[in-house]
Scaffold this motif. Structure first.
Motif, PDB file in Angstrom:
ATOM      1  N   TYR A  36       0.834  -1.209   0.000  1.00  0.00           N
ATOM      2  CA  TYR A  36       0.000   0.000   0.000  1.00  0.00           C
ATOM      3  C   TYR A  36       0.867   1.257   0.000  1.00  0.00           C
ATOM      4  CZ  TYR A  36      -4.101  -2.705   1.527  1.00  0.00           C
ATOM      5  OH  TYR A  36      -5.137  -3.587   1.623  1.00  0.00           O
ATOM      6  N   HIS A  68       2.343  13.701   2.384  1.00  0.00           N
ATOM      7  CA  HIS A  68       1.721  12.774   3.335  1.00  0.00           C
ATOM      8  C   HIS A  68       2.379  12.806   4.726  1.00  0.00           C
ATOM      9  CE1 HIS A  68      -0.843   9.597   4.643  1.00  0.00           C
ATOM     10  NE2 HIS A  68       0.169   8.788   4.894  1.00  0.00           N
ATOM     11  N   LYS A 122       1.350  15.780   6.703  1.00  0.00           N
ATOM     12  CA  LYS A 122      -0.072  15.659   7.022  1.00  0.00           C
ATOM     13  C   LYS A 122      -0.284  14.711   8.207  1.00  0.00           C
ATOM     14  CE  LYS A 122      -2.953  15.496   3.431  1.00  0.00           C
ATOM     15  NZ  LYS A 122      -3.658  14.804   2.319  1.00  0.00           N
ATOM     16  N   MET A 123       0.427  13.569   8.197  1.00  0.00           N
ATOM     17  CA  MET A 123       0.304  12.620   9.306  1.00  0.00           C
ATOM     18  C   MET A 123       0.831  13.227  10.609  1.00  0.00           C
ATOM     19  SD  MET A 123      -1.300  10.127   8.149  1.00  0.00           S
ATOM     20  CE  MET A 123      -1.320   9.110   9.609  1.00  0.00           C
ATOM     21  N   TYR A 165      -4.752  20.250  11.820  1.00  0.00           N
ATOM     22  CA  TYR A 165      -5.125  19.194  10.863  1.00  0.00           C
ATOM     23  C   TYR A 165      -6.569  19.412  10.438  1.00  0.00           C
ATOM     24  CZ  TYR A 165      -6.469  14.772   8.813  1.00  0.00           C
ATOM     25  OH  TYR A 165      -6.958  13.819   7.937  1.00  0.00           O
ATOM     26  N   GLN A 183     -11.239   9.487   3.347  1.00  0.00           N
ATOM     27  CA  GLN A 183     -10.035   9.164   2.563  1.00  0.00           C
ATOM     28  C   GLN A 183      -9.853   7.645   2.438  1.00  0.00           C
ATOM     29  OE1 GLN A 183      -7.966  11.502   1.305  1.00  0.00           O
ATOM     30  NE2 GLN A 183      -6.293  10.219   0.615  1.00  0.00           N
ATOM     31  N   HIS A 184     -10.030   6.927   3.549  1.00  0.00           N
ATOM     32  CA  HIS A 184      -9.833   5.469   3.515  1.00  0.00           C
ATOM     33  C   HIS A 184     -10.999   4.761   2.835  1.00  0.00           C
ATOM     34  CE1 HIS A 184      -6.780   6.751   6.351  1.00  0.00           C
ATOM     35  NE2 HIS A 184      -6.120   5.683   5.972  1.00  0.00           N
ATOM     36  N   LEU A 212      -9.992   5.101  -0.734  1.00  0.00           N
ATOM     37  CA  LEU A 212      -8.888   4.168  -1.014  1.00  0.00           C
ATOM     38  C   LEU A 212      -9.410   2.740  -1.115  1.00  0.00           C
ATOM     39  CD1 LEU A 212      -6.230   5.543   1.515  1.00  0.00           C
ATOM     40  CD2 LEU A 212      -5.949   5.506  -0.964  1.00  0.00           C
ATOM     41  N   PHE A 248      -9.030  -2.855   1.096  1.00  0.00           N
ATOM     42  CA  PHE A 248      -8.315  -3.269   2.304  1.00  0.00           C
ATOM     43  C   PHE A 248      -8.866  -4.607   2.768  1.00  0.00           C
ATOM     44  CE2 PHE A 248      -8.433   1.474   3.016  1.00  0.00           C
ATOM     45  CZ  PHE A 248      -7.070   1.698   3.006  1.00  0.00           C
ATOM     46  N   ASP A 265      -5.331  -6.111   7.537  1.00  0.00           N
ATOM     47  CA  ASP A 265      -4.361  -5.030   7.273  1.00  0.00           C
ATOM     48  C   ASP A 265      -4.364  -4.014   8.408  1.00  0.00           C
ATOM     49  OD1 ASP A 265      -3.913  -6.210   4.824  1.00  0.00           O
ATOM     50  OD2 ASP A 265      -5.309  -4.891   3.756  1.00  0.00           O
ATOM     51  N   TRP A 303      -1.377  -2.869  10.696  1.00  0.00           N
ATOM     52  CA  TRP A 303      -1.038  -1.441  10.792  1.00  0.00           C
ATOM     53  C   TRP A 303      -0.866  -1.065  12.264  1.00  0.00           C
ATOM     54  CZ3 TRP A 303      -2.324   2.958  13.196  1.00  0.00           C
ATOM     55  CH2 TRP A 303      -2.023   4.186  12.595  1.00  0.00           C
ATOM     56  N   THR A 332      -8.514   2.793  14.643  1.00  0.00           N
ATOM     57  CA  THR A 332      -8.456   1.569  13.836  1.00  0.00           C
ATOM     58  C   THR A 332      -9.762   0.773  13.990  1.00  0.00           C
ATOM     59  OG1 THR A 332      -6.089   1.522  14.242  1.00  0.00           O
ATOM     60  CG2 THR A 332      -7.032  -0.470  13.346  1.00  0.00           C
TER      61      THR A 332
HETATM   62  C1  HEM Z   1      -3.835  -0.922   6.634  1.00  0.00           C
HETATM   63  C2  HEM Z   1      -4.126   0.231   7.157  1.00  0.00           C
HETATM   64  C3  HEM Z   1      -3.926   1.547   6.438  1.00  0.00           C
HETATM   65  C4  HEM Z   1      -3.448   1.797   5.187  1.00  0.00           C
HETATM   66  C5  HEM Z   1      -2.975   0.800   4.140  1.00  0.00           C
HETATM   67  C6  HEM Z   1      -3.485   3.232   5.007  1.00  0.00           C
HETATM   68  C7  HEM Z   1      -3.085   3.885   3.856  1.00  0.00           C
HETATM   69  C8  HEM Z   1      -3.242   5.216   3.623  1.00  0.00           C
HETATM   70  C9  HEM Z   1      -2.979   5.874   2.370  1.00  0.00           C
HETATM   71  C10 HEM Z   1      -2.469   5.162   1.098  1.00  0.00           C
HETATM   72  C11 HEM Z   1      -3.289   7.190   2.526  1.00  0.00           C
HETATM   73  C12 HEM Z   1      -3.239   8.268   1.443  1.00  0.00           C
HETATM   74  C13 HEM Z   1      -1.874   8.776   1.250  1.00  0.00           C
HETATM   75  C14 HEM Z   1      -1.807   9.715   0.066  1.00  0.00           C
HETATM   76  O1  HEM Z   1      -2.193   9.331  -1.032  1.00  0.00           O
HETATM   77  O2  HEM Z   1      -1.326  10.848   0.262  1.00  0.00           O
HETATM   78  C15 HEM Z   1      -3.709   7.370   3.898  1.00  0.00           C
HETATM   79  C16 HEM Z   1      -4.060   8.579   4.454  1.00  0.00           C
HETATM   80  C17 HEM Z   1      -4.235   8.761   5.793  1.00  0.00           C
HETATM   81  N1  HEM Z   1      -4.235   7.775   6.774  1.00  0.00           N
HETATM   82 FE1  HEM Z   1      -4.118   5.807   6.458  1.00  0.00          FE
HETATM   83  N2  HEM Z   1      -3.947   3.821   6.147  1.00  0.00           N
HETATM   84  C18 HEM Z   1      -4.231   2.825   7.047  1.00  0.00           C
HETATM   85  C19 HEM Z   1      -4.703   2.981   8.328  1.00  0.00           C
HETATM   86  C20 HEM Z   1      -4.765   4.185   8.973  1.00  0.00           C
HETATM   87  C21 HEM Z   1      -5.071   4.359  10.362  1.00  0.00           C
HETATM   88  C22 HEM Z   1      -5.431   3.227  11.323  1.00  0.00           C
HETATM   89  C23 HEM Z   1      -5.000   5.705  10.615  1.00  0.00           C
HETATM   90  C24 HEM Z   1      -5.188   6.471  11.886  1.00  0.00           C
HETATM   91  C25 HEM Z   1      -5.061   5.941  13.088  1.00  0.00           C
HETATM   92  C26 HEM Z   1      -4.672   6.377   9.373  1.00  0.00           C
HETATM   93  C27 HEM Z   1      -4.524   7.728   9.199  1.00  0.00           C
HETATM   94  C28 HEM Z   1      -4.442   8.369   7.988  1.00  0.00           C
HETATM   95  C29 HEM Z   1      -4.572   9.800   7.805  1.00  0.00           C
HETATM   96  C30 HEM Z   1      -4.787  10.847   8.892  1.00  0.00           C
HETATM   97  C31 HEM Z   1      -4.452  10.052   6.430  1.00  0.00           C
HETATM   98  C32 HEM Z   1      -4.512  11.407   5.734  1.00  0.00           C
HETATM   99  C33 HEM Z   1      -5.960  11.695   5.404  1.00  0.00           C
HETATM  100  C34 HEM Z   1      -6.091  13.079   4.759  1.00  0.00           C
HETATM  101  O3  HEM Z   1      -5.928  13.156   3.532  1.00  0.00           O
HETATM  102  O4  HEM Z   1      -6.317  14.049   5.499  1.00  0.00           O
HETATM  103  N3  HEM Z   1      -4.523   5.416   8.399  1.00  0.00           N
HETATM  104  N4  HEM Z   1      -3.674   6.164   4.536  1.00  0.00           N
END
Ligand code: HEM
Length: 122
Positions: A31, A42, A45-46, A60, A67-68, A71, A77, A81, A85, A113
């Motif tokens: 991923y 990214h 942002k995180m 933020y 977003q997810h 995705l 997903f 996963d 994570w 999560t």
């Molecule tokens: C298998 C689990 C996860 C995967 C594969 C995943 C993957 C991704 C991907 C690919 C992006 C977009 C990145 C981009 O294109 O710039 C993203 C954004 C984000 N993820 Fe996850 N994520 C997962 C779980 C989580 C979890 C559990 C959290 C929080 C506890 C989280 C928080 C965020 C945040 C805050 C963003 C930015 C959202 C925005 O655009 O404001 N993610 N994630």
């Protein structure tokens, strides 16, 4: 000696170390090794996402759930996963930090999560 997560610098360390592990992970690495992710966007942002949670910084403004969900439509997903994570996230926190904020960030990550998996898969 490990200390607590006290600053933006600490959050940056956590986020960058987390993604180093996540990218090389056999289960969820794919991923995070896609070219479409702009890491220069990214990572900051995180950092603001977690700073907001720990320090109420208010800088933020995103919608991780939406977003997810988006995705998930393109790269579906698996509930496992999210377990993975979380495991990597908790391991990274434990490796680098200890203290109240370290405990809190793990608790928040666990809660988010849980909500994400409930909304995506139930
Ligand atoms: C298998 C689990 C996860 C995967 C594969 C995943 C993957 C991704 C991907 C690919 C992006 C977009 C990145 C981009 O294109 O710039 C993203 C954004 C984000 N993820 Fe996850 N994520 C997962 C779980 C989580 C979890 C559990 C959290 C929080 C506890 C989280 C928080 C965020 C945040 C805050 C963003 C930015 C959202 C925005 O655009 O404001 N993610 N994630």
């Amino acid at each position: 000696m490990k200390h607590d997560i006290n600053s933006s610098h600490d959050i940056f360390r956590l986020v960058t170390e987390f993604y180093l592990k996540a990218k090389s992970d056999a289960a969820i690495g794919e991923y995070f090794t896609q070219d479409r992710i702009d890491w220069d966007v990214h990572i900051p942002k995180m950092c603001t996402f977690w700073e907001n949670i720990l320090f109420f910084s208010g800088n933020y403004s995103g919608n991780p759930m939406e977003q997810h969900q988006l995705l998930h439509q393109t790269y579906p997903f698996d509930p496992k996963d999210f377990d993975r994570w979380l495991k990597i996230f908790v391991e990274t926190v434990n490796q680098l930090f200890q203290g109240q904020n370290a405990d809190l960030i793990k608790q928040r990550a666990k809660g988010i999560t849980k909500i994400m998996t409930a909304k995506l898969f139930e």
